[in-house]
Design a protein around this motif. Structure first.
Motif, PDB file in Angstrom:
ATOM      1  N   ARG A 527       0.930  -1.359  -0.238  1.00 13.95           N
ATOM      2  CA  ARG A 527      -0.505   0.356   0.001  1.00 13.95           C
ATOM      3  C   ARG A 527       0.883   1.398  -0.383  1.00 13.95           C
ATOM      4  N   THR A 528       0.232   2.393  -0.502  1.00 14.62           N
ATOM      5  CA  THR A 528       1.801   3.633  -1.090  1.00 14.62           C
ATOM      6  C   THR A 528       0.367   4.485  -0.780  1.00 14.62           C
ATOM      7  N   ASP A 529      -0.649   4.814  -0.480  1.00 10.46           N
ATOM      8  CA  ASP A 529      -2.172   6.080  -0.559  1.00 10.46           C
ATOM      9  C   ASP A 529      -3.268   5.064  -0.493  1.00 10.46           C
ATOM     10  N   ASN A 530      -3.821   5.698   0.382  1.00 11.04           N
ATOM     11  CA  ASN A 530      -5.442   5.370   0.453  1.00 11.04           C
ATOM     12  C   ASN A 530      -6.057   6.552   1.166  1.00 11.04           C
ATOM     13  N   GLU A 531      -7.383   7.036  -0.118  1.00  8.92           N
ATOM     14  CA  GLU A 531      -8.482   7.692   1.061  1.00  8.92           C
ATOM     15  C   GLU A 531      -9.687   6.907   1.345  1.00  8.92           C
ATOM     16  N   THR A 532     -10.278   7.393   2.000  1.00  4.54           N
ATOM     17  CA  THR A 532     -11.714   7.109   2.248  1.00  4.54           C
ATOM     18  C   THR A 532     -12.998   8.423   3.022  1.00  4.54           C
ATOM     19  N   LEU A 557       5.264   8.210   0.562  1.00  2.00           N
ATOM     20  CA  LEU A 557       5.643   9.086  -0.531  1.00  2.00           C
ATOM     21  C   LEU A 557       7.074   8.423  -1.818  1.00  2.00           C
ATOM     22  N   LEU A 558       6.738   8.488  -2.633  1.00  2.00           N
ATOM     23  CA  LEU A 558       7.136   7.854  -3.865  1.00  2.00           C
ATOM     24  C   LEU A 558       8.391   8.398  -4.470  1.00  2.00           C
ATOM     25  N   GLN A 559       8.689   9.215  -4.113  1.00  2.00           N
ATOM     26  CA  GLN A 559      10.053  10.280  -4.776  1.00  2.00           C
ATOM     27  C   GLN A 559       9.787  11.633  -3.159  1.00  2.00           C
ATOM     28  N   PRO A 560      11.081  12.520  -3.731  1.00  2.00           N
ATOM     29  CA  PRO A 560      10.946  13.554  -2.292  1.00  2.00           C
ATOM     30  C   PRO A 560       9.517  14.395  -3.067  1.00  2.00           C
ATOM     31  N   LYS A 568      11.334  24.612  -2.074  1.00  2.00           N
ATOM     32  CA  LYS A 568      11.765  24.969  -0.269  1.00  2.00           C
ATOM     33  C   LYS A 568      12.213  23.557   0.394  1.00  2.00           C
ATOM     34  N   ASP A 569      12.449  22.726   0.823  1.00  2.00           N
ATOM     35  CA  ASP A 569      13.387  21.418   1.048  1.00  2.00           C
ATOM     36  C   ASP A 569      11.811  20.931   1.018  1.00  2.00           C
ATOM     37  N   SER A 570      12.200  19.403   0.714  1.00  2.00           N
ATOM     38  CA  SER A 570      11.483  18.291   0.754  1.00  2.00           C
ATOM     39  C   SER A 570      10.965  16.984   1.480  1.00  2.00           C
ATOM     40  N   LEU A 571       9.463  16.715   1.848  1.00  2.00           N
ATOM     41  CA  LEU A 571       9.696  15.515   2.256  1.00  2.00           C
ATOM     42  C   LEU A 571      10.289  14.378   1.780  1.00  2.00           C
ATOM     43  N   LEU A 572      10.973  12.880   2.431  1.00  2.00           N
ATOM     44  CA  LEU A 572      12.034  12.145   2.208  1.00  2.00           C
ATOM     45  C   LEU A 572      11.023  10.977   1.463  1.00  2.00           C
ATOM     46  N   THR A 573      11.660  10.755   0.559  1.00  2.00           N
ATOM     47  CA  THR A 573      11.232   9.746  -0.542  1.00  2.00           C
ATOM     48  C   THR A 573      10.810   8.916   0.955  1.00  2.00           C
ATOM     49  N   GLY A 574       9.707   7.827   0.770  1.00  2.00           N
ATOM     50  CA  GLY A 574       9.124   6.594   1.656  1.00  2.00           C
ATOM     51  C   GLY A 574       9.112   7.103   3.102  1.00  2.00           C
ATOM     52  N   SER A 575       8.582   8.508   3.474  1.00  2.00           N
ATOM     53  CA  SER A 575       8.386   8.965   4.496  1.00  2.00           C
ATOM     54  C   SER A 575       6.887   8.772   4.256  1.00  2.00           C
TER      55      SER A 575
END
Length: 724
Positions: A527-532, A557-560, A568-575
């Motif tokens: 699982r990478t994403d879900n929304e209900t 996240l699959l990429q920064p 600005k700065d990016s969140l890390l891949t996999g977070s």
């Protein structure tokens, strides 16, 4: 996961479909005119005195269980050149009619109007629509997918609306050269629709269930001819343009540029149902600018095609697939480069077969080294059962004189990209069951394996229930360079259910809950994403609407990703991030001179942050001449360091002035705080004869802080439509 789409495809193909039309008993006889017909809104010709009249419309909204309260009388006749229509739209009392403006191709639900839906092949899938609002603004479009209308199609026809104390009369002459129909066919599908805002009544001649648009070709009656319609004869139109312009880039400090240009479009009727469109050096400077948005998305945003050449008869190409899986997206053509020439052959081969072939040639872009490119797309569609069809598409994007420049060891462009696909579109005879199943494969240099797409959906729509299922698989190497597929390497599951309730009395027309959930997995089923989402919607009898919703969201996240999209700065891949949010949407009654809409949301955001969004749309009309609109969007995002608090404003006032139904002015300004840009676009249009226009377009772009002119341009364009 490969078993599921096969099972769904089998279900779609095996569903029972009724052969007979639902409204086969509704028939209107049309006979050749016994006298000339003058288009003036006065029903005094002998041809109208003897023409059959159909009346007794059926209510669609608020409810579809009774006869219409308003009387509508329709007559049709024809001669060797034109199809004629006259409509008497009776009203219950005197007073101003409710219209937006005199602008062509108005919004159906915001105007008192009458529309004709015509299916010349009687295939319940494709056709034409013509109509007018109570002030005389014209409406015309191509019909596709069994009930959708492409309003980008403009053609030559004439109409008049004349107002009386107790009714308004719409009279029109539609040249046979304007439409496409099978030679010799004497039975056309047809329906008439009327919208009256004062009484909030929408009605149709042949009854249509309220959950469907009155444009639904599944519910047409029949237009029965006393003889086969006359052959349209030779039909060639030449549409040249002349253009002059001046522009200056203040940001780069370059010299003022002067532009003198010319081009030509041509339309050639190969048969009465197959058309060839040609273009040489096309120009689209008069096209509306894109409506800007505050971009807080991880993936590429979609902006719709607005260039008329690509929109006309383009549904076979542009509607293949789903909203986020489009193997062909025409905005990829001519993106920052000139289009030299192009051709499109499209239309019906017979009642069951439909063809579309397009080829476009672009020039070279010296600044980036992008070579000249050729785009070819071909689509073939075969009707099956009553209203369903099977389609094939092939897309080829080819770089000419390929000599890749190297950038960090990778080509900056590819030699070619090709896509091939099959699609089955389901539409039951009563339109309660709809769906799609498709398979795509791409071909690109250096890519093999995991380069396919399969997806399917099935939807059931009744008055009380709307139940849907959709799944998608897009391989990580699937590439559609001439399409719009913002995400690769995923599997998606998306079921949803809506239940509606209908009170017998009171201010509420219908209300009910919607439950939808969307799940994304990678190709290894992680699982990478879900929304209900849970939504409760209310539709009032005055046509104002209210929705209240709550949602729970998870994203890995699959990429920064920069959650502010400002560099600005990016969140890390996999977070991993999860949050809950809630919101509401309200749209006011369309029959008011002052209209408004409001939406808001509040809740979590990435990195344990919070987001508040408010959007307001205000409009006021001095009907039918002036319409003023203002859109204001505000976003406030609170995040930890290094992003901290961020506020984004998006403001867009718009002025539409329709001095007559042939003279228009539009002024549009947009301020985008996220992009730090402000732009102004004004357009003057004079339709000095049918389908022939003079445009004057002025654009400005500013840097708001500090205030500085970035670039500006002025274009004057003259278009002339000549029938041979």
């Amino acid at each position: 996961m490969h078993i599921l789409p096969r099972l769904l495809c089998c279900c779609l193909l095996s569903m029972p479909v009724l052969a007979q039309k639902k409204n086969d008993a509704f028939r209107l006889q049309i006979r050749k005119a016994i006298s000339p017909v003058k288009i003036d809104g006065v029903i005094d010709e002998a041809a109208w005195k003897v023409a059959d009249v159909t009346t007794g419309f059926h209510m669609v909204l608020p409810m579809d269980t009774s006869a219409a309260r308003l009387r509508t009388d329709v007559r049709m006749t024809y001669d060797d050149k034109n199809l004629y229509l006259v409509v008497e739209n009776y009203t219950p009392d005197e007073g101003p009619y409710m219209v937006e403006s005199l602008r062509r191709d108005f919004s159906f639900l915001k105007n008192d109007n009458f529309l004709l839906f015509m299916d010349p092949f009687d295939d319940q899938t494709n056709g034409f629509s013509f109509g007018a609002n109570a002030a005389g603004a014209q409406w015309d479009g191509l019909m596709y997918d069994g009930g959708k209308v492409d309003l980008s199609w403009d053609n030559k026809w004439v109409s008049v609306v004349k107002n009386y104390p107790d009714k308004w009369v719409f009279e029109a002459a539609i040249p046979f050269k304007t439409i496409r129909y099978k030679k010799g066919i004497t039975k056309w599908g047809i329906n008439f629709s009327r919208n009256d805002l004062k009484t909030t009544e929408k009605s149709a001649w042949a009854p249509v269930p309220r959950q469907f648009a009155t444009a639904s070709l599944a519910y047409t009656g029949s237009l029965e001819w006393d003889a086969a319609p006359p052959a349209a004869g030779a039909n060639i139109s030449l549409i040249p343009y002349l253009l002059g312009g001046i522009s200056k880039d203040y940001e780069k400090g370059t010299a003022t540029k002067f532009r003198r240009d010319a081009g030509l479009d041509a339309k050639v009727a190969i048969t009465s149902s197959l058309n060839l469109d040609l273009t040489v050096n096309p120009d689209f400077s008069q096209v509306d600018v894109d409506k800007q948005v505050t971009n807080l998305d991880r993936f590429e945003l979609f902006f719709p095609e607005r260039r008329q050449f690509f929109l006309e008869n383009g549904d076979q190409f542009s509607n293949f697939g789903y909203a986020t899986i489009r193997p062909f997206f025409s905005r990829r053509i001519g993106l920052g480069v000139p289009i030299h020439f192009g051709a499109r052959l499209s239309g019906k081969l017979n009642k069951d077969w439909r063809l579309g072939v397009m080829n476009m040639q672009t020039g070279k872009q010296e600044a980036t080294g992008l070579p000249a490119q050729n785009f070819t797309v071909a689509a073939l569609q075969r009707r099956v059962f009553s209203r369903s069809n099977v389609g094939f598409i092939f897309i080829n994007k080819e770089s000419l004189h390929y000599n890749p420049a190297e950038a960090e060891g990778k080509p900056v462009y590819s030699a070619y990209n090709r896509n091939m696909g099959l699609e089955y579109n389901l539409a039951s005879s009563n339109n309660f069951w709809t769906g799609k199943a498709m398979l795509l494969k791409s071909f690109s240099p250096g890519k093999s394996g995991y380069d396919m797409v399969h997806a399917a959906n099935l939807q059931y729509t009744s008055k009380q229930w709307n139940i849907g299922w959709q799944h998608e698989y897009v391989g990580r190497n699937y590439t559609a360079e001439a399409g719009y597929v913002p995400r690769q390497g995923y599997i998606k599951l998306a079921p949803q259910v809506t239940r509606l309730f209908f009170p017998l009395s009171g201010p509420v027309l219908s209300h009910g809950p919607l439950v939808a959930t969307t799940w994304f997995f990678d190709e290894k089923l992680h699982r990478t994403d879900n929304e209900t989402l849970i939504n409760y919607g209310i539709v009032f009898r005055k046509r104002n609407t209210l929705n209240i919703w709550a949602a729970n969201t998870f994203a890995q996240l699959l990429q920064p990703f920069d959650p502010t999209n400002t560099g600005k700065d990016s969140l890390l891949t996999g977070s991993r991030h999860s949050w809950s949010s809630m919101g509401m949407d309200y749209v006011s009654q369309p029959q008011q001179l002052f209209t408004y809409a409001f939406s808001a949301r509040y809740g979590g955001y990435y990195a344990n942050g919070t987001r508040f969004m408010a959007n307001t749309e205000l409009g006021y009309r001095f009907q039918p001449y002036v319409s003023i609109a203002l859109n204001v969007n505000f976003n406030k995002i609170d995040l930890p360091a290094p992003w901290h608090a961020n506020t984004f404003w998006l403001v867009g006032p718009r002025l539409d002035v329709t001095m007559t139904n042939t003279l228009f002015f539009t002024g549009f300004m947009q301020y985008n705080g996220q992009q730090k840009n402000m732009n102004v676009n004004t357009r003057f249009q004079w339709r000095y004869r049918p389908a022939s226009d003079l445009f004057i377009v002025y654009t400005d772009n500013y840097l708001p802080e500090p205030f500085f002119v970035r670039n500006r341009a002025l274009v004057v364009k003259l278009v002339y439509w000549l029938n041979i």
